[in-house]
Design an enzyme around this catalytic site. Structure first.
Site, short mmCIF file in Angstrom:
data_model
loop_
_atom_site.label_atom_id
_atom_site.label_comp_id
_atom_site.label_asym_id
_atom_site.label_seq_id
_atom_site.Cartn_x
_atom_site.Cartn_y
_atom_site.Cartn_z
N HIS C 78 0.87 -1.13 0.00
CA HIS C 78 0.02 -0.03 -0.11
C HIS C 78 0.85 1.21 0.31
O HIS C 78 0.71 2.20 -0.87
CB HIS C 78 -0.90 0.00 1.49
N ASP C 107 6.48 22.57 -25.75
CA ASP C 107 6.34 21.15 -25.15
C ASP C 107 7.43 21.26 -24.32
O ASP C 107 8.07 22.11 -23.87
CB ASP C 107 6.72 20.43 -26.32
N TRP C 143 7.20 -0.07 3.86
CA TRP C 143 7.58 0.54 2.50
C TRP C 143 8.96 1.28 2.63
O TRP C 143 9.62 1.45 2.00
CB TRP C 143 6.58 1.84 2.07
N SER C 170 12.60 6.80 -14.08
CA SER C 170 11.61 7.66 -14.65
C SER C 170 11.68 8.93 -14.02
O SER C 170 11.67 9.96 -14.61
CB SER C 170 10.27 6.83 -14.54
N SER C 171 11.54 9.12 -12.85
CA SER C 171 11.70 10.26 -11.80
C SER C 171 13.07 11.27 -12.24
O SER C 171 12.89 12.31 -12.31
CB SER C 171 11.71 10.06 -10.35
N HIS C 254 13.13 11.82 3.47
CA HIS C 254 12.56 12.82 4.14
C HIS C 254 12.38 13.98 2.79
O HIS C 254 11.22 14.45 2.69
CB HIS C 254 13.44 13.47 5.21
N GLU C 256 11.90 13.12 -0.17
CA GLU C 256 10.83 12.47 -0.84
C GLU C 256 9.27 13.17 -0.07
O GLU C 256 8.26 13.19 -0.88
CB GLU C 256 10.66 11.01 -0.77
N TYR C 258 8.83 16.03 1.04
CA TYR C 258 8.45 17.26 0.29
C TYR C 258 8.26 17.08 -1.07
O TYR C 258 7.65 18.01 -1.71
CB TYR C 258 9.77 18.19 0.78
N SER C 269 -1.55 27.24 -4.47
CA SER C 269 -1.63 28.54 -4.63
C SER C 269 -1.85 29.00 -6.03
O SER C 269 -2.01 30.45 -6.08
CB SER C 269 0.06 28.82 -4.65
N HIS C 303 15.12 12.54 12.00
CA HIS C 303 13.93 12.69 13.16
C HIS C 303 12.95 11.23 12.85
O HIS C 303 12.09 11.12 13.85
CB HIS C 303 12.92 13.82 12.98
N HIS C 304 13.36 10.67 12.02
CA HIS C 304 12.31 9.51 11.51
C HIS C 304 13.22 8.23 12.45
O HIS C 304 12.58 7.16 12.57
CB HIS C 304 12.54 8.97 10.08
N THR C 329 6.66 26.57 6.73
CA THR C 329 5.42 25.97 6.31
C THR C 329 4.28 26.85 6.89
O THR C 329 3.37 27.15 6.40
CB THR C 329 5.49 24.68 7.15
N LYS C 332 3.69 29.76 4.54
CA LYS C 332 2.64 29.30 3.28
C LYS C 332 1.10 29.39 3.90
O LYS C 332 0.23 29.82 3.35
CB LYS C 332 2.93 27.84 3.04
N ARG C 451 2.00 0.54 14.99
CA ARG C 451 1.51 0.55 13.72
C ARG C 451 2.17 -0.91 13.06
O ARG C 451 2.80 -1.63 13.84
CB ARG C 451 1.96 1.72 12.85
#
Lengths: 155, 375, 527
Positions: C78, C107, C143, C170-171, C254, C256, C258, C269, C303-304, C329, C332, C451
């Protein structure tokens, strides 16, 4: 890739001359700085990991930088692309500069004819069954202007 | 707990009922150590700050949504900058953050202070149980889930401590500083007891430590907090805090038990005795993967029933159980049980598997054979 | 999209193949954008199906439907499918459609490479989904594929590694393309500080991707060699360090996070000023805030990992750095609200989703602040509180922003207005069911539910039941989106003007709706 609109009618030796250039919103220096920045960040991160023992990040960063370099080089080679249409005496000259190479086409002023679609979407010169599309870096209105200017001057 | 009947009613009703019935279950567990209390207070402090910010910020947003609508004829003004406001809402949050960071810093430093403990316990994570060694007292035991499988498979009503009960809890004296040294044997686990405010990853090959001092006698329950494979949800941690006297007598009792458990080297085991003993060992150590049916899980955990190794020569099977299975130079989920189980236990469990399900080897492995194989 | 046939480009551009070959060989940014969006919608439903499987098992205590190992496969896949298959490609789809039209380019810079970047994705996705059917099933290591658990997995893990490699490639190609396009192909007059914020956020996102994608590729390759080729990067028995994997993974992971939210900020925006009929408040501070978030995202990864046992100094550093992210943040969020302030607000579906985004994303931000406090994080790490936190920022954040973007631009893309009533239903059902699903998880997490467990003590039964019911509702509500989109593509709904929205500003709104196959072949001039 991209199209430009920096068209200028220059009155110099030739009777009529027009140069259209590709649009570039980033200068060559800008490209170099962006590449250098990305290179320093990416290779810096990879080297730091290599120092910590995770050296396998390094080849992937290198591969990525290679792709990025090729991309930027392609852009750079095309940055100076232009197309020049000139009428000089009884000759019509089209000079096309693409990726560092220059091609020259010549037509006889008396035989060349202008083929233009009504909306300005397509413009070409034809002579002796040979057709050459021109106006690559122009927008529709500019192509129509060019078509009018050429028609006036060609038989 | 709300009744089963209510569950079938609408989700909203359940939501409301849950809100009142679980009044004490929407916050951190009641803290039982100084660290847990500091964490609890930090969390409360931050929650109130957040609620304040929330009310102010969304007060503005709600006001705009209600009052500045086109449908009530509000005309848009065209401002799009205000240096003063922009500086203010950069600086003020920063100051609030500093105020939040100060008490947190203090707690971090006290959490890290594992010096001069009264007791040191080593906790080792295994797939899927915990092993404990009381380093000064010389007590060692394993702690596995004691919830019966029937409850998990919904064939029996679930008890109050469903999934958070173990056969051998960690016993500690109240008010003494306990240092816990944490490591793991196979993959990363995490030793977590919420009420005591400690959680520490158990990392194979590395030793980490943390500490707690239980304020009150009681039983504190936690679970493994790092995904460690299939039975991650089934390896709880139970800490029993008792008075120092009770602790002393528990230690004495454990020592006696360990002495008694030491095998009588001269004992002659029969096949049936080993099988009976082996069934218990199997239930505690093997059943999670190889299943009660001995059929394993296709593709993941091999079947023992009908297995070539289990029905083949004894030596090969003894070697597998003692040393585990290593494939391509890497350990597999089949761990080496040589250090976890005694000669008798290994002999018993092997004998059991060779003479159970479809396996009819008819022979037995003696503790002496296991002992010989260890060399 | 059929609409794209309606207007052929000029001259030689008109010869593109039709039918299936058109989609396979296309180098047109609009076609490729459509492909990305259709792909990510498909993956969104596959990932959603797995989520339904998770919530089904958690509906009641006890093991009902799956074995624990299959449950772990569900949670792991998932996550992988939603992150790499749904959210990231969806934003790339938006970039493809919108970036050229917003900066006045014909293009993408490298049209052929654009085609390759897309077609790698279905290959990667097929490997991922196929891994359910190999012996041992899909990867069940989460994951985050932490070593050494992931070195224990069966061949499903190898397929996941290959899939990550392919999707990562690809990215990388996609982001190189986007960076070159944005920097080199802006129309004359479109200076950097005049670019629409969506373009800005994508420029910064592409930079993040280029910086961290090789790190992910390196991490999974080391995992692969540890698994099969006898290396010992993460194997403690061989002198490796399992925690190194976490450092490498989260150094990618991390930023990722963002990567998955910044383009969402961009979409919001664009939407908020349009329906406030006011210019965006604090444009330049928005740009600086986005850049600061991107820079800070490189110094907060640990921090993870507060529970792995770092020295106090490291914990303090990462705590302070993480808390600091709250400042840009916050800027924003304040800017969006200031944009709405004294506006002339209307609440069409895109605006509803944008407001919903601001509201629920802020809640995710608040819990992020709670989790930044190291001692509290140590208590809450790997509990349902974290699950609630990142679903508030990813589902209600990224996903709601994506929905806002779809409703905002689909009239432009198809030339037809979507069904406003159904759109509003979609918003309200999503919003309500989302909160029913994820709000109770804060409570279960605080009370001590870890979890990634397939079963739990009776004390968590009620909240889990509520969550499960909410998730089924949330899943079903998403079918409305499909219906609305299909209706729009088939040309139901009234024709829209070029500008579509009264308050719309920007180059894309000067083009016809739907835009012709080729647009801005020569750049417009921006004043």
């Amino acid at each position: 890739m991209t199209a430009g609109m920096d068209c200028s009618e220059v009155a110099h030796a030739a009777e009529f001359s027009l140069v259209a250039r590709r649009n570039n919103s980033l200068s060559t220096t800008g490209r170099f700085l962006v590449f250098a920045f990305l290179f320093v960040v990416s290779v810096g991160i990879a080297s730091a990991f290599a120092a910590l023992g995770a050296w396998m990040v390094l080849p992937f960063a290198g591969l990525e930088m290679l792709v990025l370099y090729l991309a930027f080089r392609t852009v750079d080679r095309h940055a100076a692309d232009y197309e020049r249409v000139a009428i000089d005496g009884d000759r019509v000259e089209v000079e096309r500069h693409e990726a560092g190479r220059t091609q020259r086409f010549e037509f006889n002023r008396c035989w060349a004819r202008v083929i233009a679609s009504g909306d300005g979407g397509r413009l070409a010169l034809r002579s002796h069954g040979r057709e050459l599309e021109i106006g690559h870096y122009m927008n529709d209105a500019q192509r129509l202007d060019l078509a009018r200017a050429l028609k006036r001057r060609l038989g | 707990m709300i009744s089963k009947g209510l569950r079938s009613s609408a989700a909203v009703a359940a939501w409301l009922a849950a809100g009142t019935a679980l009044a004490n279950q929407y916050n951190l567990q009641p803290p039982q150590s100084i660290i847990a209390r500091e964490i609890y207070d930090l969390h409360s402090l931050i929650m109130w700050i957040i609620v304040g910010i929330f009310v102010v910020v969304f007060g503005f947003m709600t006001y705009a949504i209600v009052m500045h609508r086109k449908s009530i004829g509000h005309e848009a003004s065209q401002f799009h900058e205000h240096v003063g406001v922009e500086i203010a809402w950069t600086i003020i949050p920063f100051i609030i953050l500093v105020l939040m960071a100060l008490p947190a810093t203090k707690t971090i430093i006290s959490m890290k202070d594992t010096s001069s403990p009264d007791i040191t316990i080593k906790a080792t994570g295994y797939q899927w149980k915990w092993g404990y060694d009381y380093l000064q007292e010389g007590i060692s035991f394993y702690s596995t889930l004691s919830t019966p499988r029937e409850q998990i498979e919904n064939q029996a009503p679930k008890g109050e401590n469903y999934l958070v009960e173990v056969d051998n809890p960690v016993v500690v004296p109240v008010g003494k500083k306990v240092r816990v040294i944490i490591t793991a044997n196979d993959v990363i686990h995490a030793w977590w007891v919420p009420a005591l405010g400690i959680k520490q990853d158990a990392i194979p090959g590395f030793v980490r430590d943390t500490w707690f001092k239980a304020d009150n006698p009681g039983i504190y329950r936690g679970q493994c907090a790092e995904l460690c494979g299939k039975d991650h949800g089934f390896m709880p941690i139970v800490v029993e805090a008792v008075s120092p006297e009770q602790y002393a007598s528990w230690v004495a009792e454990q020592k006696k038990k360990m002495a008694a458990a030491a095998p009588d080297p001269g004992k002659q085991w029969t096949l049936d005795e080993l099988k009976v003993q082996g069934e218990k060992i199997y239930a505690g150590n093997c059943v999670a993967c190889h299943q009660p049916t001995g059929m394993g899980v296709p593709g993941t955990f091999p079947a023992l029933s009908g297995s070539k190794i289990v029905t083949g020569p004894k030596d090969a099977q003894v070697a597998v159980v003692l040393n585990g299975v290593v494939k391509d130079g890497k350990p597999t989920p089949m761990a080496a049980f040589g250090k976890q189980l005694s000669d008798v236990e290994i002999a018993a469990v092997i004998t059991y598997t060779r003479n159970n399900w479809a396996n009819k080897a008819g022979d037995m492995v003696t503790p002496a054979e296991v002992k010989a194989a260890r060399k | 999209m059929e609409a794209a046939h309606a207007h052929h480009g000029h001259g030689d551009h008109a010869h593109h193949p039709y039918g299936i070959m058109r989609w396979i060989t296309t180098t047109n940014h609009k076609d490729i954008g459509t492909l990305y969006l259709v792909f990510s919608l498909t993956m969104f439903f596959i990932g959603g199906l797995l989520a339904m499987g998770i919530r089904l098992e958690l509906l009641e205590p006890g093991m009902q439907f799956w074995r624990p190992e299959f449950f772990n496969q569900l949670t792991s896949m998932h996550g992988l499918i939603m992150v790499f298959g749904a959210i990231m490609p969806a934003f790339v789809g938006f970039a493809n459609w919108q970036v050229p039209m917003m900066i006045g380019a014909p293009d993408m810079a490298f049209a052929r490479m654009n085609n390759w970047s897309f077609w790698l994705l279905p290959v990667g996705a097929t490997l991922l989904v196929a891994s359910f059917f190999v012996p041992g099933g899909a990867t069940a290591a989460g994951w985050t594929i932490y070593a050494p658990l992931s070195t224990q997995m069966g061949p499903g893990m190898d397929l996941a590694i290959f899939a990550l490699h392919i999707m990562g490639a690809s990215s990388i190609m996609g982001s190189i393309n986007i960076i070159t396009t944005i920097l080199n192909m802006r129309a004359p007059g479109m200076t950097l500080m005049k670019m629409p914020l969506f373009v800005w956020t994508w420029l910064i996102t592409a930079y993040l991707l280029i910086a961290v994608m090789p790190v992910l590729a390196g991490a999974v390759t080391m995992l692969l060699t540890d698994r099969h080729f006898g290396t010992n990067f993460f194997n403690a028995a061989g002198g490796g360090d399992p925690v190194l994997f976490q450092h490498v993974f989260w150094f990618f992971g991390h930023p990722e996070v963002y990567i998955m939210i910044l383009p969402g900020f961009g979409i919001v925006s664009q939407v908020v000023p349009t329906f406030s009929r006011k210019p965006l408040f604090g444009y330049s501070s928005m740009v600086y805030a986005t850049a600061s978030i991107a820079i800070l995202s490189f110094i907060v990864w640990a921090h993870h990992m507060f529970t792995v046992g770092m020295p106090a100094v490291a914990q303090l550093f990462f705590m302070y750095a993480t808390m600091l992210i709250a400042v840009p943040t916050g800027v924003k969020v304040f800017n969006w609200i200031a944009t709405m302030w004294k506006g002339s607000l209307t609440f069409e579906t895109p605006m509803l989703f944008a407001c919903g985004f601001i509201f629920v994303f802020s809640m995710g931000g608040f819990t992020g602040l709670v989790l930044a406090i190291t001692p509290v994080d140590i208590q809450l790490q790997d509990t349902y509180y974290v699950v609630a936190h990142f679903h508030y920022v990813l589902v209600a954040g990224s996903l709601f922003a994506l929905f806002a973007g779809v409703y905002f631009w689909i009239p432009k893309w198809t030339g037809h207005m979507y069904d406003e009533l159904l759109g509003k239903w979609h918003f309200w059902l999503s919003m309500i069911f989302f909160n029913i699903t994820f709000f109770p998880m804060h409570f279960t997490g605080l009370a001590g539910l870890p979890r990634r467990v397939p079963d739990y003590n009776m004390q968590f039964a009620d909240f889990n039941f509520i969550s499960s019911i909410g998730s089924f509702g949330f899943g079903l509500s998403q079918l409305i989106l499909v219906y609305v989109v299909v209706k729009c593509i088939r040309g139901a709904g009234e024709k829209v003007s070029d500008k579509v929205w009264e308050g719309a500003h920007g180059l894309e709104w000067t083009l016809p709706s739907p835009p012709p196959y080729h647009t801005f072949e020569t750049p417009p001039v921006v004043k």
